[in-house]
Design a protein around this motif. Structure first.
Motif, PDB file in Angstrom:
ATOM      1  N   SER A  77      -0.832  -1.769  -4.434  1.00 47.15           N
ATOM      2  CA  SER A  77      -1.149  -2.810  -5.410  1.00 47.15           C
ATOM      3  C   SER A  77      -2.233  -3.746  -4.870  1.00 47.15           C
ATOM      4  CB  SER A  77       0.112  -3.621  -5.730  1.00 47.15           C
ATOM      5  OG  SER A  77       0.481  -4.408  -4.626  1.00 47.15           O
ATOM      6  N   PRO A  78      -3.041  -4.303  -5.755  1.00 52.33           N
ATOM      7  CA  PRO A  78      -4.096  -5.221  -5.322  1.00 52.33           C
ATOM      8  C   PRO A  78      -3.552  -6.509  -4.694  1.00 52.33           C
ATOM      9  CG  PRO A  78      -4.514  -4.439  -7.551  1.00 52.33           C
ATOM     10  CD  PRO A  78      -3.159  -3.960  -7.164  1.00 52.33           C
ATOM     11  N   SER A  79      -2.366  -6.954  -5.118  1.00 51.63           N
ATOM     12  CA  SER A  79      -1.827  -8.187  -4.533  1.00 51.63           C
ATOM     13  C   SER A  79      -1.440  -7.984  -3.068  1.00 51.63           C
ATOM     14  CB  SER A  79      -0.633  -8.673  -5.348  1.00 51.63           C
ATOM     15  OG  SER A  79       0.422  -7.741  -5.273  1.00 51.63           O
ATOM     16  N   GLU A  80      -0.873  -6.831  -2.749  1.00 53.67           N
ATOM     17  CA  GLU A  80      -0.549  -6.541  -1.350  1.00 53.67           C
ATOM     18  C   GLU A  80      -1.813  -6.432  -0.515  1.00 53.67           C
ATOM     19  OE1 GLU A  80       1.691  -2.975  -1.559  1.00 53.67           O
ATOM     20  OE2 GLU A  80       3.537  -3.970  -2.192  1.00 53.67           O
ATOM     21  N   ALA A  81      -2.840  -5.799  -1.057  1.00 56.20           N
ATOM     22  CA  ALA A  81      -4.109  -5.673  -0.341  1.00 56.20           C
ATOM     23  C   ALA A  81      -4.733  -7.047  -0.118  1.00 56.20           C
ATOM     24  CB  ALA A  81      -5.064  -4.775  -1.117  1.00 56.20           C
ATOM     25  N   GLY A  82      -4.634  -7.920  -1.108  1.00 56.83           N
ATOM     26  CA  GLY A  82      -5.170  -9.279  -0.968  1.00 56.83           C
ATOM     27  C   GLY A  82      -4.446 -10.064   0.114  1.00 56.83           C
ATOM     28  N   THR A  83      -3.126  -9.870   0.199  1.00 54.91           N
ATOM     29  CA  THR A  83      -2.354 -10.547   1.240  1.00 54.91           C
ATOM     30  C   THR A  83      -2.778 -10.073   2.627  1.00 54.91           C
ATOM     31  OG1 THR A  83      -0.482 -10.742  -0.266  1.00 54.91           O
ATOM     32  CG2 THR A  83      -0.022 -11.004   2.088  1.00 54.91           C
ATOM     33  N   VAL A  84      -2.926  -8.778   2.802  1.00 52.55           N
ATOM     34  CA  VAL A  84      -3.326  -8.234   4.099  1.00 52.55           C
ATOM     35  C   VAL A  84      -4.766  -8.643   4.419  1.00 52.55           C
ATOM     36  CG1 VAL A  84      -3.693  -6.098   5.399  1.00 52.55           C
ATOM     37  CG2 VAL A  84      -1.677  -6.343   3.954  1.00 52.55           C
ATOM     38  N   ALA A 116      -6.040  -3.132   4.902  1.00 51.73           N
ATOM     39  CA  ALA A 116      -6.211  -3.741   3.584  1.00 51.73           C
ATOM     40  C   ALA A 116      -6.944  -2.800   2.641  1.00 51.73           C
ATOM     41  CB  ALA A 116      -6.965  -5.066   3.706  1.00 51.73           C
ATOM     42  N   VAL A 117      -7.943  -2.103   3.147  1.00 53.04           N
ATOM     43  CA  VAL A 117      -8.679  -1.146   2.312  1.00 53.04           C
ATOM     44  C   VAL A 117      -7.771   0.016   1.906  1.00 53.04           C
ATOM     45  CG1 VAL A 117     -10.563   0.547   2.332  1.00 53.04           C
ATOM     46  CG2 VAL A 117     -10.936  -1.752   3.237  1.00 53.04           C
ATOM     47  N   VAL A 118      -6.982   0.529   2.838  1.00 50.36           N
ATOM     48  CA  VAL A 118      -6.066   1.640   2.527  1.00 50.36           C
ATOM     49  C   VAL A 118      -5.033   1.190   1.501  1.00 50.36           C
ATOM     50  CG1 VAL A 118      -4.272   3.127   3.508  1.00 50.36           C
ATOM     51  CG2 VAL A 118      -6.427   2.821   4.715  1.00 50.36           C
ATOM     52  N   ILE A 119      -4.501  -0.013   1.669  1.00 50.59           N
ATOM     53  CA  ILE A 119      -3.515  -0.526   0.718  1.00 50.59           C
ATOM     54  C   ILE A 119      -4.154  -0.733  -0.650  1.00 50.59           C
ATOM     55  CG2 ILE A 119      -2.073  -2.534   0.168  1.00 50.59           C
ATOM     56  CD1 ILE A 119      -1.460  -2.724   3.162  1.00 50.59           C
ATOM     57  N   ALA A 120      -5.407  -1.206  -0.664  1.00 52.79           N
ATOM     58  CA  ALA A 120      -6.089  -1.413  -1.944  1.00 52.79           C
ATOM     59  C   ALA A 120      -6.295  -0.085  -2.676  1.00 52.79           C
ATOM     60  CB  ALA A 120      -7.431  -2.097  -1.726  1.00 52.79           C
ATOM     61  N   LEU A 121      -6.568   0.980  -1.928  1.00 52.76           N
ATOM     62  CA  LEU A 121      -6.787   2.279  -2.559  1.00 52.76           C
ATOM     63  C   LEU A 121      -5.497   2.953  -3.000  1.00 52.76           C
ATOM     64  CD1 LEU A 121      -9.565   3.720  -0.216  1.00 52.76           C
ATOM     65  CD2 LEU A 121      -9.835   2.792  -2.530  1.00 52.76           C
ATOM     66  N   THR A 122      -4.394   2.678  -2.304  1.00 53.59           N
ATOM     67  CA  THR A 122      -3.151   3.387  -2.613  1.00 53.59           C
ATOM     68  C   THR A 122      -2.058   2.504  -3.196  1.00 53.59           C
ATOM     69  OG1 THR A 122      -2.311   3.045  -0.381  1.00 53.59           O
ATOM     70  CG2 THR A 122      -3.553   5.072  -0.790  1.00 53.59           C
TER      71      THR A 122
END
Length: 184
Positions: free
Chosen positions: A64-71, A56-62
């Protein structure tokens, strides 16, 4: 280095001659320790949740925030499931008996309990559909409700698989609570 959890274990072993060694009987407590199967599955779930949180942290950095929120939400769901798994079991207090399962918690007051006894019957192996001959701690209500079909503890459950002596101690302790608090 002092290890306080070891002294607590020794204190409970020293109090084995007393049926109900707890002083604060109003608190809900599990009269046995969670079994190694239950703890291992919860630990593995928490390990998986840590990897999902890192993702989730890696997705948030690279991404979209919505994908990071889902993970991140998925990791919170895995953590909640692991904590609920550790909470499952039979809990007792002076008010009654509480049977905590994964999705359902049922509380029965002592005046509704006719008896709590250990019986020899087919039991499920680790909660799976396969049944084996074993022992189960069953609750019999005064009104004879159909919820009596679910055993409280079994010798082949996640807490007592391969630990017959631990099952006997836990069943005896729950029966002692029932004998002390239920009304004849």
């Amino acid at each position: 280095m002092p290890l306080p959890f070891l002294t607590a274990d020794r204190a409970s072993e020293a109090a084995d001659d007393v049926a109900l060694p707890f002083e604060d009987r109003e608190r809900w407590r599990r009269p046995y320790r969670p079994g190694p199967w239950r703890v291992a599955v919860a630990a593995l779930s928490l390990l998986i949740a840590s990897y999902v949180l890192l993702a989730a942290v890696v997705i948030a950095l690279t991404g979209s925030p919505s994908e990071a929120g889902t993970v991140f939400g998925l990791s919170l769901l895995v953590i909640a499931a692991a904590l609920r798994l550790l909470r499952m079991g039979v809990w007792v207090s002076e008010r009654g008996l509480r049977h905590v399962r994964f999705l359902v918690t049922r509380t029965v007051t002592w005046n509704q309990v006719a008896s709590v006894r250990t019986v020899q019957q087919p039991v499920r192996w680790l909660g799976l559909p396969r049944t084996l001959q074993g022992q189960a701690l069953t609750l019999v209500r005064r009104d004879g409700s159909p919820q009596d079909a679910v055993p409280l503890l079994t010798t082949h459950g996640a807490d007592f698989l391969g630990r017959i002596e631990a099952f006997d101690r836990a069943a005896d302790t729950v029966e002692a609570w029932a004998d002390e608090y239920r009304q004849p």
